[in-house]
Motif scaffolding. Structure first.
Motif, PDB file in Angstrom:
ATOM      1  N   LEU A  44       0.827  -1.197   0.000  1.00  0.00           N
ATOM      2  CA  LEU A  44       0.000   0.000   0.000  1.00  0.00           C
ATOM      3  C   LEU A  44       0.866   1.254   0.000  1.00  0.00           C
ATOM      4  O   LEU A  44       0.611   2.208  -0.740  1.00  0.00           O
ATOM      5  N   PHE A  45       1.911   1.246   0.816  1.00  0.00           N
ATOM      6  CA  PHE A  45       2.812   2.394   0.877  1.00  0.00           C
ATOM      7  C   PHE A  45       3.520   2.585  -0.462  1.00  0.00           C
ATOM      8  O   PHE A  45       3.666   3.717  -0.948  1.00  0.00           O
ATOM      9  N   ALA A  46       3.941   1.493  -1.100  1.00  0.00           N
ATOM     10  CA  ALA A  46       4.627   1.586  -2.390  1.00  0.00           C
ATOM     11  C   ALA A  46       3.686   2.118  -3.461  1.00  0.00           C
ATOM     12  O   ALA A  46       4.083   2.946  -4.288  1.00  0.00           O
ATOM     13  N   ILE A  47       2.452   1.657  -3.471  1.00  0.00           N
ATOM     14  CA  ILE A  47       1.496   2.131  -4.465  1.00  0.00           C
ATOM     15  C   ILE A  47       1.200   3.609  -4.264  1.00  0.00           C
ATOM     16  O   ILE A  47       1.126   4.376  -5.223  1.00  0.00           O
ATOM     17  N   LEU A  48       1.047   4.026  -3.005  1.00  0.00           N
ATOM     18  CA  LEU A  48       0.806   5.446  -2.740  1.00  0.00           C
ATOM     19  C   LEU A  48       1.998   6.290  -3.173  1.00  0.00           C
ATOM     20  O   LEU A  48       1.834   7.370  -3.749  1.00  0.00           O
ATOM     21  N   PHE A  49       3.201   5.797  -2.899  1.00  0.00           N
ATOM     22  CA  PHE A  49       4.398   6.534  -3.312  1.00  0.00           C
ATOM     23  C   PHE A  49       4.436   6.686  -4.826  1.00  0.00           C
ATOM     24  O   PHE A  49       4.672   7.778  -5.349  1.00  0.00           O
ATOM     25  N   LEU A  50       4.213   5.583  -5.544  1.00  0.00           N
ATOM     26  CA  LEU A  50       4.236   5.654  -7.001  1.00  0.00           C
ATOM     27  C   LEU A  50       3.156   6.574  -7.536  1.00  0.00           C
ATOM     28  O   LEU A  50       3.379   7.344  -8.479  1.00  0.00           O
ATOM     29  N   VAL A  72      -4.274  16.670  -2.906  1.00  0.00           N
ATOM     30  CA  VAL A  72      -4.334  16.938  -1.466  1.00  0.00           C
ATOM     31  C   VAL A  72      -5.449  16.124  -0.817  1.00  0.00           C
ATOM     32  O   VAL A  72      -5.270  15.556   0.263  1.00  0.00           O
ATOM     33  N   PHE A  73      -6.604  16.042  -1.474  1.00  0.00           N
ATOM     34  CA  PHE A  73      -7.696  15.229  -0.925  1.00  0.00           C
ATOM     35  C   PHE A  73      -7.307  13.748  -0.884  1.00  0.00           C
ATOM     36  O   PHE A  73      -7.635  13.039   0.074  1.00  0.00           O
ATOM     37  N   GLY A  74      -6.606  13.273  -1.894  1.00  0.00           N
ATOM     38  CA  GLY A  74      -6.145  11.882  -1.889  1.00  0.00           C
ATOM     39  C   GLY A  74      -5.153  11.618  -0.776  1.00  0.00           C
ATOM     40  O   GLY A  74      -5.212  10.588  -0.102  1.00  0.00           O
ATOM     41  N   LEU A  75      -4.244  12.562  -0.557  1.00  0.00           N
ATOM     42  CA  LEU A  75      -3.276  12.416   0.526  1.00  0.00           C
ATOM     43  C   LEU A  75      -3.972  12.461   1.883  1.00  0.00           C
ATOM     44  O   LEU A  75      -3.668  11.664   2.777  1.00  0.00           O
ATOM     45  N   ALA A  76      -4.922  13.362   2.051  1.00  0.00           N
ATOM     46  CA  ALA A  76      -5.658  13.455   3.313  1.00  0.00           C
ATOM     47  C   ALA A  76      -6.453  12.176   3.582  1.00  0.00           C
ATOM     48  O   ALA A  76      -6.511  11.694   4.715  1.00  0.00           O
ATOM     49  N   TYR A  77      -7.048  11.618   2.527  1.00  0.00           N
ATOM     50  CA  TYR A  77      -7.809  10.376   2.685  1.00  0.00           C
ATOM     51  C   TYR A  77      -6.893   9.233   3.105  1.00  0.00           C
ATOM     52  O   TYR A  77      -7.215   8.466   4.034  1.00  0.00           O
ATOM     53  N   ALA A 117      -2.971   4.789   6.120  1.00  0.00           N
ATOM     54  CA  ALA A 117      -2.145   4.091   5.125  1.00  0.00           C
ATOM     55  C   ALA A 117      -0.689   4.520   5.192  1.00  0.00           C
ATOM     56  O   ALA A 117       0.177   3.831   4.677  1.00  0.00           O
ATOM     57  N   LEU A 118      -0.393   5.644   5.823  1.00  0.00           N
ATOM     58  CA  LEU A 118       0.971   6.150   5.882  1.00  0.00           C
ATOM     59  C   LEU A 118       1.678   5.817   7.191  1.00  0.00           C
ATOM     60  O   LEU A 118       2.788   6.271   7.423  1.00  0.00           O
ATOM     61  N   GLU A 119       1.074   5.006   8.023  1.00  0.00           N
ATOM     62  CA  GLU A 119       1.663   4.653   9.310  1.00  0.00           C
ATOM     63  C   GLU A 119       2.204   3.216   9.269  1.00  0.00           C
ATOM     64  O   GLU A 119       1.563   2.322   8.733  1.00  0.00           O
ATOM     65  N   TRP A 120       3.385   3.037   9.819  1.00  0.00           N
ATOM     66  CA  TRP A 120       3.964   1.685   9.929  1.00  0.00           C
ATOM     67  C   TRP A 120       3.431   1.045  11.195  1.00  0.00           C
ATOM     68  O   TRP A 120       3.494   1.629  12.263  1.00  0.00           O
ATOM     69  N   LYS A 121       2.938  -0.150  11.049  1.00  0.00           N
ATOM     70  CA  LYS A 121       2.411  -0.870  12.224  1.00  0.00           C
ATOM     71  C   LYS A 121       3.131  -2.167  12.429  1.00  0.00           C
ATOM     72  O   LYS A 121       3.539  -2.827  11.570  1.00  0.00           O
ATOM     73  N   TRP A 166      -4.004   9.468   4.593  1.00  0.00           N
ATOM     74  CA  TRP A 166      -3.506   9.770   5.932  1.00  0.00           C
ATOM     75  C   TRP A 166      -4.553   9.425   6.981  1.00  0.00           C
ATOM     76  O   TRP A 166      -4.257   8.839   8.005  1.00  0.00           O
ATOM     77  N   ARG A 167      -5.806   9.802   6.710  1.00  0.00           N
ATOM     78  CA  ARG A 167      -6.888   9.531   7.674  1.00  0.00           C
ATOM     79  C   ARG A 167      -7.148   8.038   7.844  1.00  0.00           C
ATOM     80  O   ARG A 167      -7.448   7.568   8.933  1.00  0.00           O
ATOM     81  N   LYS A 168      -7.012   7.278   6.759  1.00  0.00           N
ATOM     82  CA  LYS A 168      -7.221   5.836   6.819  1.00  0.00           C
ATOM     83  C   LYS A 168      -6.040   5.107   7.467  1.00  0.00           C
ATOM     84  O   LYS A 168      -6.105   3.912   7.721  1.00  0.00           O
TER      85      LYS A 168
END
Length: 116
Positions: free
Chosen positions: A60-66, A101-106, A112-116, A108-110
């Protein structure tokens, strides 16, 4: 007309692939031993299975980065021609950046940018 072109391209591709394979087999070095046939990982023999579960977060992180990386590449052509198109170009890139920006906020809110 196009049929002959298609056949020619396919035959050329097949000949080149087979030719490269044959040349590699004929010219390539031949050195066979037991150690070369084993998988290598840091000099330690593998124990158990090599199929390990991988967290979906990495993908997910790789897809968001790309996605964001490729979308920012679209800013360069816009910057080159912005003078030619005037205020309409400014409005369109503003909308583009708003969607980003809306895609990044979405994401972030979900979480997807946090390592667990």
């Amino acid at each position: 007309m196009y049929f002959y072109l298609l056949v020619t391209v396919l035959l050329t591709a097949i000949v080149l692939v087979v030719g490269a394979y044959v040349i590699a087999k004929l010219v390539g070095p031949r050195s066979y031993n037991k150690v070369k046939g084993e998988p290598f990982e840091c000099g330690i023999p593998t124990q158990g299975t090599s199929w390990l579960p991988v967290s979906i977060g990495f993908y997910l992180f790789a897809i968001l980065f790309l996605m964001f990386d490729v979308e920012t590449l679209f800013l360069y052509p816009w910057a080159v021609v912005v003078k030619d198109f005037g205020s309409m170009a400014l409005v369109s890139i503003g909308f583009f950046l708003l969607v980003l920006v809306f895609g990044l906020a979405y994401a972030w809110r979900k979480g997807a940018l946090e390592w667990k």
